[in-house]
Design an enzyme around this catalytic site. Structure first.
Site, PDB file in Angstrom:
ATOM      1  N   ASP A  67     -52.224  51.055   8.303  1.00 33.44           N
ATOM      2  CA  ASP A  67     -53.077  51.975   7.547  1.00 33.44           C
ATOM      3  C   ASP A  67     -53.241  53.307   8.262  1.00 33.44           C
ATOM      4  O   ASP A  67     -52.848  53.468   9.414  1.00 33.44           O
ATOM      5  CB  ASP A  67     -54.450  51.335   7.268  1.00 33.44           C
ATOM      6  CG  ASP A  67     -55.043  50.649   8.499  1.00 33.44           C
ATOM      7  OD1 ASP A  67     -54.571  50.915   9.616  1.00 33.44           O
ATOM      8  OD2 ASP A  67     -55.965  49.839   8.341  1.00 33.44           O
ATOM      9  N   ASN A 136     -67.105  43.265   8.355  1.00 34.61           N
ATOM     10  CA  ASN A 136     -67.299  42.811   6.967  1.00 34.61           C
ATOM     11  C   ASN A 136     -66.118  41.976   6.463  1.00 34.61           C
ATOM     12  O   ASN A 136     -66.027  41.672   5.294  1.00 34.61           O
ATOM     13  CB  ASN A 136     -67.546  44.011   6.042  1.00 34.61           C
ATOM     14  CG  ASN A 136     -66.350  44.958   5.973  1.00 34.61           C
ATOM     15  OD1 ASN A 136     -65.291  44.679   6.552  1.00 34.61           O
ATOM     16  ND2 ASN A 136     -66.506  46.064   5.279  1.00 34.61           N
ATOM     17  N   HIS A 138     -62.897  42.886   6.532  1.00 38.20           N
ATOM     18  CA  HIS A 138     -61.725  43.600   6.000  1.00 38.20           C
ATOM     19  C   HIS A 138     -60.506  43.379   6.906  1.00 38.20           C
ATOM     20  O   HIS A 138     -60.631  43.136   8.099  1.00 38.20           O
ATOM     21  CB  HIS A 138     -62.007  45.088   5.762  1.00 38.20           C
ATOM     22  CG  HIS A 138     -62.139  45.944   6.981  1.00 38.20           C
ATOM     23  ND1 HIS A 138     -63.007  47.005   7.052  1.00 38.20           N
ATOM     24  CD2 HIS A 138     -61.515  45.915   8.180  1.00 38.20           C
ATOM     25  CE1 HIS A 138     -62.890  47.582   8.229  1.00 38.20           C
ATOM     26  NE2 HIS A 138     -61.994  46.938   8.944  1.00 38.20           N
ATOM     27  N   GLU A 143     -61.074  46.408   1.769  1.00 39.41           N
ATOM     28  CA  GLU A 143     -62.513  46.217   1.912  1.00 39.41           C
ATOM     29  C   GLU A 143     -63.022  45.160   0.931  1.00 39.41           C
ATOM     30  O   GLU A 143     -62.403  44.930  -0.117  1.00 39.41           O
ATOM     31  CB  GLU A 143     -63.229  47.549   1.629  1.00 39.41           C
ATOM     32  CG  GLU A 143     -62.891  48.673   2.609  1.00 39.41           C
ATOM     33  CD  GLU A 143     -63.669  48.583   3.919  1.00 39.41           C
ATOM     34  OE1 GLU A 143     -63.981  47.462   4.371  1.00 39.41           O
ATOM     35  OE2 GLU A 143     -63.957  49.638   4.488  1.00 39.41           O
TER      36      GLU A 143
END
Ligand code: F6R
Length: 240
Positions: A67, A136, A138, A143
């Site tokens: 990414d 979280n 991801h 996400e």
């Protein structure tokens, strides 16, 4: 999912570097999928050390990064382009033309995502994908959401990720709000996946990986469907 539980971050980084070294030995032409963030820094340090000792050769290796922020200039010291060169590429003999990172300054981000996914497809995806994990849950910048995306796409970062990543920027306002990221389908096409996690802050995400749920609310849980995942984590991430 195979678990390698390590006492320390150094031990974890070394175990991860061992996996890459082993692959390079059997397949010097392999394709590595790489991640940024603080988690893999120790592994990159190990790889550089082993390269300097003459133990590793990256001359035939191809890399694809997971990414990149969007928009961001490669010259920005918070870009993943900059990070990868600083932490790994500038110190090993990987050929510049074999390095692939989504272009965070592409004028047309959708075209860039299509180009990146097509290049991965033509390459037969990656042999070994290194992943970190967000607090979280991801992976890449996939996400938590009602649905996940299969291929490379542009995504909005969540508040949790913006806050977590603001530690690298002067202020939270400087964190780009979007990113280009491999999709969940792209990641699952990797032949093998190495998921690294250290520190208490990752405990909840790691716990969710170790029970039986698969939920888009914790994207990493989808890795349970992949037949060849190694979780390398320290005791803080594992026990909390
Ligand atoms: C980085 C990436 C992210 C990070 C994750 C954990 O390329 O894709 O998913 O792996 O945000 O970041 P750290 O390691 O900084 O805790």
């Amino acid at each position: 999912m195979k678990l390698i539980l390590c006492k320390t971050y150094e031990e974890m980084s070394s175990a991860a570097a061992d996996e890459i070294a082993e692959l390079l030995q059997v397949n010097p032409h392999c394709t590595l999928g790489l991640a940024t963030g603080s988690t893999p820094v120790g592994m990159y340090r190990q790889l550089v050390r082993r390269y300097e000792k003459g133990e590793l050769d990256f001359s035939e290796v191809t890399t694809f990064n997971l990414d990149e922020y969007y928009p961001i200039s490669p010259k920005n010291d918070q870009s993943y382009y900059y990070f990868m060169h600083e932490n790994l590429f500038d110190h090993i003999n990987v050929a510049p033309e074999n390095i692939n990172i989504p272009n965070g300054s592409a004028p047309d981000p959708l075209a860039e995502c299509r180009y990146y996914e097509d290049k991965l497809t033509a390459n037969g995806f990656v042999d070994l994908q290194v992943l970190g994990i967000g607090q979280n849950g991801h992976i890449g910048f996939n996400e938590p959401d009602g649905c996940l995306y299969a291929s490379t796409h542009i995504t909005e970062l969540t508040e949790s990720t913006i806050t977590a990543n603001s530690r690298f920027f002067e202020s939270e306002d400087d964190v780009p709000r979007k990113a280009l990221t491999m999709g969940i389908g792209t990641i699952l096409k990797s032949k093998k996946i190495l998921l690294l996690a250290n520190g208490k802050a990752k405990h909840d995400a790691i716990s969710a990986l170790l029970d039986d749920r698969i939920t888009t609310a914790i994207p990493a849980t989808i890795l349970k469907t992949h037949p060849n995942v190694i979780l390398i984590c320290d005791e803080e991430a594992y026990y909390g």
